[in-house]
Design an enzyme around this catalytic site. Structure first.
Site, PDB file in Angstrom:
ATOM      1  N   TRP A 183      71.927   2.656  88.633  1.00 45.26           N
ATOM      2  CA  TRP A 183      70.576   2.532  88.323  1.00 45.26           C
ATOM      3  C   TRP A 183      70.222   2.026  87.163  1.00 45.26           C
ATOM      4  O   TRP A 183      70.964   2.498  86.126  1.00 45.26           O
ATOM      5  CB  TRP A 183      69.710   3.736  88.848  1.00 45.26           C
ATOM      6  CG  TRP A 183      68.318   3.682  88.300  1.00 45.26           C
ATOM      7  CD1 TRP A 183      66.995   3.103  88.914  1.00 45.26           C
ATOM      8  CD2 TRP A 183      67.643   4.001  87.076  1.00 45.26           C
ATOM      9  NE1 TRP A 183      66.064   3.211  88.079  1.00 45.26           N
ATOM     10  CE2 TRP A 183      66.061   3.867  87.118  1.00 45.26           C
ATOM     11  CE3 TRP A 183      68.060   4.795  85.993  1.00 45.26           C
ATOM     12  CZ2 TRP A 183      65.341   3.832  86.060  1.00 45.26           C
ATOM     13  CZ3 TRP A 183      67.293   4.840  84.821  1.00 45.26           C
ATOM     14  CH2 TRP A 183      65.805   4.479  84.839  1.00 45.26           C
ATOM     15  N   GLU A 224      70.333   1.307  93.463  1.00 41.51           N
ATOM     16  CA  GLU A 224      69.124   1.876  93.361  1.00 41.51           C
ATOM     17  C   GLU A 224      68.173   1.205  92.772  1.00 41.51           C
ATOM     18  O   GLU A 224      67.861   0.869  91.686  1.00 41.51           O
ATOM     19  CB  GLU A 224      69.270   3.507  92.861  1.00 41.51           C
ATOM     20  CG  GLU A 224      68.185   4.256  92.862  1.00 41.51           C
ATOM     21  CD  GLU A 224      68.205   5.591  92.157  1.00 41.51           C
ATOM     22  OE1 GLU A 224      67.381   6.348  92.280  1.00 41.51           O
ATOM     23  OE2 GLU A 224      69.284   5.970  91.480  1.00 41.51           O
ATOM     24  N   LYS A 226      63.423   1.079  91.729  1.00 40.58           N
ATOM     25  CA  LYS A 226      62.633   1.655  91.390  1.00 40.58           C
ATOM     26  C   LYS A 226      61.291   0.743  91.342  1.00 40.58           C
ATOM     27  O   LYS A 226      61.406  -0.409  90.868  1.00 40.58           O
ATOM     28  CB  LYS A 226      62.825   2.294  89.903  1.00 40.58           C
ATOM     29  CG  LYS A 226      61.795   3.529  89.676  1.00 40.58           C
ATOM     30  CD  LYS A 226      62.211   4.208  88.373  1.00 40.58           C
ATOM     31  CE  LYS A 226      61.414   5.275  88.074  1.00 40.58           C
ATOM     32  NZ  LYS A 226      61.742   6.177  86.859  1.00 40.58           N
ATOM     33  N   ASP A 257      65.605   6.118  97.003  1.00 34.48           N
ATOM     34  CA  ASP A 257      65.213   7.240  96.326  1.00 34.48           C
ATOM     35  C   ASP A 257      63.865   7.530  96.681  1.00 34.48           C
ATOM     36  O   ASP A 257      62.932   7.061  96.467  1.00 34.48           O
ATOM     37  CB  ASP A 257      65.328   7.095  94.539  1.00 34.48           C
ATOM     38  CG  ASP A 257      64.794   8.296  93.981  1.00 34.48           C
ATOM     39  OD1 ASP A 257      63.553   8.874  94.082  1.00 34.48           O
ATOM     40  OD2 ASP A 257      65.692   8.857  92.920  1.00 34.48           O
ATOM     41  N   HIS A 260      60.903   6.533  94.357  1.00 37.42           N
ATOM     42  CA  HIS A 260      60.803   5.283  93.806  1.00 37.42           C
ATOM     43  C   HIS A 260      59.831   4.020  94.460  1.00 37.42           C
ATOM     44  O   HIS A 260      60.651   3.030  94.544  1.00 37.42           O
ATOM     45  CB  HIS A 260      62.354   4.614  93.528  1.00 37.42           C
ATOM     46  CG  HIS A 260      63.031   5.551  92.416  1.00 37.42           C
ATOM     47  ND1 HIS A 260      64.051   5.440  91.881  1.00 37.42           N
ATOM     48  CD2 HIS A 260      62.688   6.649  91.721  1.00 37.42           C
ATOM     49  CE1 HIS A 260      64.785   5.889  90.725  1.00 37.42           C
ATOM     50  NE2 HIS A 260      63.437   7.101  90.831  1.00 37.42           N
ATOM     51  N   HIS A 284      68.496   9.704  97.681  1.00 35.26           N
ATOM     52  CA  HIS A 284      67.952  10.566  96.369  1.00 35.26           C
ATOM     53  C   HIS A 284      66.894  11.338  97.150  1.00 35.26           C
ATOM     54  O   HIS A 284      65.813  10.569  97.308  1.00 35.26           O
ATOM     55  CB  HIS A 284      68.128  10.093  95.034  1.00 35.26           C
ATOM     56  CG  HIS A 284      69.077  10.016  94.457  1.00 35.26           C
ATOM     57  ND1 HIS A 284      69.291   9.322  93.053  1.00 35.26           N
ATOM     58  CD2 HIS A 284      70.396  10.130  94.588  1.00 35.26           C
ATOM     59  CE1 HIS A 284      70.555   9.239  92.814  1.00 35.26           C
ATOM     60  NE2 HIS A 284      71.349   9.750  93.683  1.00 35.26           N
ATOM     61  N   ASP A 292      55.717   9.155  89.801  1.00 39.51           N
ATOM     62  CA  ASP A 292      57.337   8.918  89.893  1.00 39.51           C
ATOM     63  C   ASP A 292      57.732  10.089  90.740  1.00 39.51           C
ATOM     64  O   ASP A 292      57.086  11.167  91.189  1.00 39.51           O
ATOM     65  CB  ASP A 292      57.518   9.104  88.519  1.00 39.51           C
ATOM     66  CG  ASP A 292      59.111   8.480  88.262  1.00 39.51           C
ATOM     67  OD1 ASP A 292      59.488   8.228  89.293  1.00 39.51           O
ATOM     68  OD2 ASP A 292      59.490   8.573  87.201  1.00 39.51           O
ATOM     69  N   ASP A 294      60.879  13.121  90.383  1.00 39.27           N
ATOM     70  CA  ASP A 294      61.425  14.045  89.591  1.00 39.27           C
ATOM     71  C   ASP A 294      60.925  15.512  89.737  1.00 39.27           C
ATOM     72  O   ASP A 294      61.094  16.473  88.871  1.00 39.27           O
ATOM     73  CB  ASP A 294      61.197  13.798  87.998  1.00 39.27           C
ATOM     74  CG  ASP A 294      61.658  12.181  87.703  1.00 39.27           C
ATOM     75  OD1 ASP A 294      62.308  11.739  88.595  1.00 39.27           O
ATOM     76  OD2 ASP A 294      61.110  11.535  86.893  1.00 39.27           O
ATOM     77  N   ASP A 323      67.626  14.690  93.512  1.00 33.25           N
ATOM     78  CA  ASP A 323      67.474  14.126  92.010  1.00 33.25           C
ATOM     79  C   ASP A 323      65.907  14.526  91.796  1.00 33.25           C
ATOM     80  O   ASP A 323      64.968  14.017  91.854  1.00 33.25           O
ATOM     81  CB  ASP A 323      67.408  12.457  92.164  1.00 33.25           C
ATOM     82  CG  ASP A 323      67.313  11.822  91.070  1.00 33.25           C
ATOM     83  OD1 ASP A 323      67.201  12.705  89.671  1.00 33.25           O
ATOM     84  OD2 ASP A 323      67.107  10.610  90.799  1.00 33.25           O
TER      85      ASP A 323
END
Length: 416
Positions: A183, A224, A226, A257, A260, A284, A292, A294, A323
């Protein structure tokens, strides 16, 4: 009733709709989830970066952050002791462990700098997955693999090549393939005048990286995407379309992800399409909130839908990792909640009468399909989950949190 008695009662309830709970638990025990090391220290690492950069943030300042490799490993041990089932760990290159007086920049990293992680994994029968770290570095301030500056590009190309060698080392030492995921934070804050040139440079960089000879059966290279990050709100060079096409053309993996993409996109809807064209897909799993990912994985609708697609598409074809990095709460609790929720979602999918539901859809019996889907939501999943925890030596229900509180007082609170 005991946990076993509740399980036996639940077993009969599921049997009535054609679901074998024993088989579901055996399957769940053998689905590895890769636990990311960076939740434990807010993505700081040990190679001297000191702060997180690259369009990502870990917010909060909860006490007890791991500041050394020993502290991080101890915290991961604590978390893993509270999570049932089979696991892997996921490392970033910035978590190299150097001997006293030793240091290597990222383009010079070697397997020996990760020997302590291999020792840690061997003792616990864990596999290791890996990620080049193309952020939190002076040479990543503007761009990395798509940089206009040849010297910068070469530095990062050499870094990723080094990471492939390290991934081979993990796979050889641990006897299990290593997923190595790339990434990059490259992009533009405002509308770019030229999207093609930076993507052409990224393509060339990836071509150079993949030109090295490596064991493709032991290292699964993934890319990956985003949708955007802080400071690159208008364009990311490594977009989903770029990476999906690049992965397909070059026989590597495309990693999805779940934080993302645009807010109205869901990864659960992408998995079946990807598996029609790729032998495997990497994930992920995280929880996006507004802008986002996280955030700690919850047992929410999308996590359950992702798990259904994993089970229905073939769990052996999906390389599953989490993740997130929440620094506002106890970091060990974050790991445990996220990992256990992912496993609960997988168990939920395993306990569905998937064959019957697919048959109803194929026969366009949508009324009955909706009815069955909704009724299954209140079947005794929790009783089966509790039994799985007990059988695998993990605390049942919220009992694990008492151990987290003890560890916070005895260990985390004493850190500077």
């Amino acid at each position: 009733m005991t946990v076993k008695e509740r399980y036996e009662a639940a077993k009969e309830i599921y049997r009535a709709v054609g679901v074998d709970t024993d088989a579901a638990l055996e399957a769940l025990k053998n689905i590895p989830v890769s636990m990311h090391c960076w939740q434990g220290d807010d993505v700081i690492g040990f190679d001297g970066a000191g702060a997180l950069s690259g369009g990502i943030q870990a917010t909060g300042n909860y006490p007890g952050r791991a500041g050394t490799p020993e502290e991080l490993m101890a915290d991961m041990d604590e978390a893993l002791s509270l999570i049932p089932g089979k696991h892997r760990i996921n490392l970033h290159a910035s978590y190299a462990v150097f001997e006293e007086g030793e240091w290597a920049d990222r383009d010079k990293l070697e397997p020996k700098h990760f020997a302590k992680w291999v020792e840690f994994a061997k003792e616990r029968s864990l596999g290791i997955d890996f990620n080049p770290t193309l952020f939190s570095h002076a040479k990543a301030e503007n761009a990395t693999l798509s940089s206009e500056v040849l010297e910068i590009r070469k530095f990062w190309i050499d870094h990723v090549k080094a990471c492939i060698r390290i991934s081979e080392y993990f796979a050889k030492e641990l006897g299990t393939p290593c997923t190595m995921n790339i990434w990059i934070p490259d992009g533009f804050k405002d509308i770019p005048a030229d999207r093609t040139a930076p993507r052409a440079r990224l393509k060339d960089s990836l071509d150079q990286i993949l030109s090295i000879d490596y064991d493709k059966s032991s290292v699964f290279v993934a890319v990956e995407s985003k949708v955007f990050g802080i400071g690159m709100e208008s364009c990311t060079v490594g977009s989903h379309e770029f990476y999906m096409n690049y992965a397909s053309k070059n026989d590597i993996l495309c990693l999805l992800d779940s934080g993302h993409y645009h807010p109205t996109e869901v990864v659960s809807d992408k998995i079946s399409s990807m598996l029609l064209f790729f032998d495997k897909v990497a994930l992920h799993v995280t929880r996006p909130v507004r802008w986002d990912s996280d955030h700690v994985v919850l047992f929410d609708d999308e996590t359950r839908e992702i798990a259904k697609e994993i089970i229905r598409g073939g769990a052996d074809r999906v390389l599953l990792a989490l993740d997130f990095f929440d620094a506002s709460i106890n970091r060990i609790s974050a790991w445990v909640v996220g990992m256990r929720n992912m496993q609960k979602a997988l168990l939920n999918a395993l306990l569905l009468p998937n064959g019957k539901m697919a048959e109803l859809q194929n026969n366009r019996q949508f009324t009955e399909l909706m009815m069955l889907s909704e009724e299954m939501k209140t079947y005794p999943l929790g009783d089966v989950w509790d039994y799985f925890c007990q059988q695998n030596g993990a605390p049942v229900k919220e009992a694990w949190f008492e151990e987290v509180k003890r560890y916070e007082v005895d260990v985390l609170a004493k850190r500077s």
